[in-house]
Design an enzyme around this catalytic site. Structure first.
Site, PDB file in Angstrom:
ATOM      1  N   LYS A 124       0.846  -1.201   0.000  1.00  0.00           N
ATOM      2  CA  LYS A 124       0.000   0.000   0.000  1.00  0.00           C
ATOM      3  C   LYS A 124       0.883   1.254   0.000  1.00  0.00           C
ATOM      4  O   LYS A 124       0.584   2.231  -0.681  1.00  0.00           O
ATOM      5  CB  LYS A 124      -0.931  -0.015   1.218  1.00  0.00           C
ATOM      6  CG  LYS A 124      -2.050  -1.033   1.069  1.00  0.00           C
ATOM      7  CD  LYS A 124      -2.785  -1.320   2.367  1.00  0.00           C
ATOM      8  CE  LYS A 124      -3.737  -2.505   2.138  1.00  0.00           C
ATOM      9  NZ  LYS A 124      -4.385  -2.989   3.360  1.00  0.00           N
TER      10      LYS A 124
ATOM     11  N   GLN B  67      -5.469  -1.780   9.522  1.00  0.00           N
ATOM     12  CA  GLN B  67      -5.071  -3.054   8.912  1.00  0.00           C
ATOM     13  C   GLN B  67      -5.549  -4.227   9.773  1.00  0.00           C
ATOM     14  O   GLN B  67      -5.304  -4.250  10.977  1.00  0.00           O
ATOM     15  CB  GLN B  67      -3.539  -3.087   8.761  1.00  0.00           C
ATOM     16  CG  GLN B  67      -2.998  -4.306   8.061  1.00  0.00           C
ATOM     17  CD  GLN B  67      -3.454  -4.415   6.603  1.00  0.00           C
ATOM     18  OE1 GLN B  67      -3.429  -3.446   5.854  1.00  0.00           O
ATOM     19  NE2 GLN B  67      -3.883  -5.599   6.210  1.00  0.00           N
TER      20      GLN B  67
ATOM     21  N   ASP C   7     -11.597   2.417   3.383  1.00  0.00           N
ATOM     22  CA  ASP C   7     -11.765   0.970   3.230  1.00  0.00           C
ATOM     23  C   ASP C   7     -13.239   0.599   3.078  1.00  0.00           C
ATOM     24  O   ASP C   7     -13.562  -0.556   2.778  1.00  0.00           O
ATOM     25  CB  ASP C   7     -11.179   0.241   4.450  1.00  0.00           C
ATOM     26  CG  ASP C   7      -9.984  -0.616   4.084  1.00  0.00           C
ATOM     27  OD1 ASP C   7      -9.796  -0.888   2.881  1.00  0.00           O
ATOM     28  OD2 ASP C   7      -9.247  -1.018   5.006  1.00  0.00           O
TER      29      ASP C   7
END
Ligand code: NAP
Length: 287
Positions: free
Chosen positions: A52, A96, A119
């Protein structure tokens, strides 16, 4: 032989287009910024966040990692999220997963403010997706939809069978495929006669996390096969949920692992950071 859906190439093209958007923002004095929170020391998570960070670098997005120790408390995690919610320099927040088992990931997701939910995991984003409003779509399902669009795979009236019902992949995929007018079936670990479902599917999207689970005898001729699974073998080699070598001979389109859905997931994260930044600017200018 099937057409291979090249996620790597599509992701590269997507990042190049996003760089143009990002450069425009920078020309106006705004550098989009992604904050990534990682708790503990999960080796797979480290690989994902490194990828990322590389993608951010390529697009021109500022990237900052916030590392919390394995034994951090729920309150410490929520406090960090609240701090990043308020930070005007931060446009997107990514938590995460997985988190250490003593932490409540759903409560953590709920604490992320909607406008920075790159997200697409907050209840607001999920709810908006369900009622067909513009929102942050979670990155893996969004990447899959972009692949269908790029390869002109029309889902209208098609039988789509999704394997897996997780909150981050299977469930948002249901809504994404419904919006494309597919007839959607979702299978999970309690589904009976799973093969009967997959055998009649025009499109199979496998997201269960079991190497080579989808075999050629489960697939009808000409089906489109999307493999979300990432399974690491003992030799460290990545395999999907589909027996690629044999299924490829029957399918019309198929995604490889690696080089399929994975790169598209990260590209759509970049897309969502740019979208968040642009929407935050609009919000400020209309106040
Ligand atoms: P997850 O949360 O573990 O969910 C797995 C789902 O598969 C569950 O719904 C489970 O059913 C179902 N399942 C498990 N075994 C099954 C079986 N034998 N038959 C039918 N259904 C079964 O996984 P996830 O987070 O959605 O991830 C799925 C896979 O995609 C993993 O390999 C993951 O690494 C990969 N992934 C890839 C990307 C990418 O960017 N390419 C992104 C995210 C995830 P129950 O609900 O009944 O337990």
């Amino acid at each position: 032989m099937a057409t291979i859906i090249d996620g790597k190439a599509l992701a590269k093209k997507t990042r190049a287009n996003l760089k143009i958007e990002c450069d425009k923002l920078k020309a106006n004095g705004i550098t989009p910024k992604l904050a990534v929170i990682m708790v503990g020391d999960n080796p797979a998570s480290k690989v994902y966040v490194r990828n990322k960070s590389r993608a951010c670098n390529e697009v021109g997005i500022e990237y900052q990692e916030y590392l919390l120790g394995e034994d951090s408390t729920q309150e410490e995690l929520l406090e960090l999220i609240r701090k990043l919610n308020k930070d005007e320099q931060v446009n997107g927040i990514l938590l995460q997963s997985p988190l250490p088992v003593h932490l409540d990931i759903n409560e953590a997701f709920k604490t992320i403010t909607y406008s920075k939910d790159v997200d697409g995991f907050t209840p607001s984003s999920v709810g908006k997706l369900c009622i067909g409003e513009d929102t942050f779509i979670s990155c893996t399902p969004y990447g899959v939809i972009k692949m269908f669009e790029e390869y002109n795979i029309d889902l209208n009236g098609k039988d789509v069978v999704i394997l897996g019902r997780s909150n981050i992949v299977g469930k948002p995929l249901i809504q994404c495929c419904l919006q494309k007018n597919a007839t959607v079936t979702v299978c999970h670990s309690k589904t009976k006669n799973l093969k009967e479902h997959t055998k009649r599917a025009d499109v199979i999207i496998a997201a269960i996390g079991q190497a080579k689970f989808v075999t050629a005898d489960m697939v009808k001729d000409g089906a489109v096969i999307i493999d979300v699974g990432i399974n690491r073998g003992e030799n460290g080699k990545l395999t999907g949920d589909v027996d690629f070598e044999n299924v490829e001979k029957k399918a019309s389109y198929i995604t490889p692992v690696p080089g399929g859905v994975g790169p598209m997931t990260i590209a759509m994260l970049m897309n969502n950071v740019i979208k968040a930044t642009e929407e935050q600017i609009k919000e400020k200018t209309t106040l």
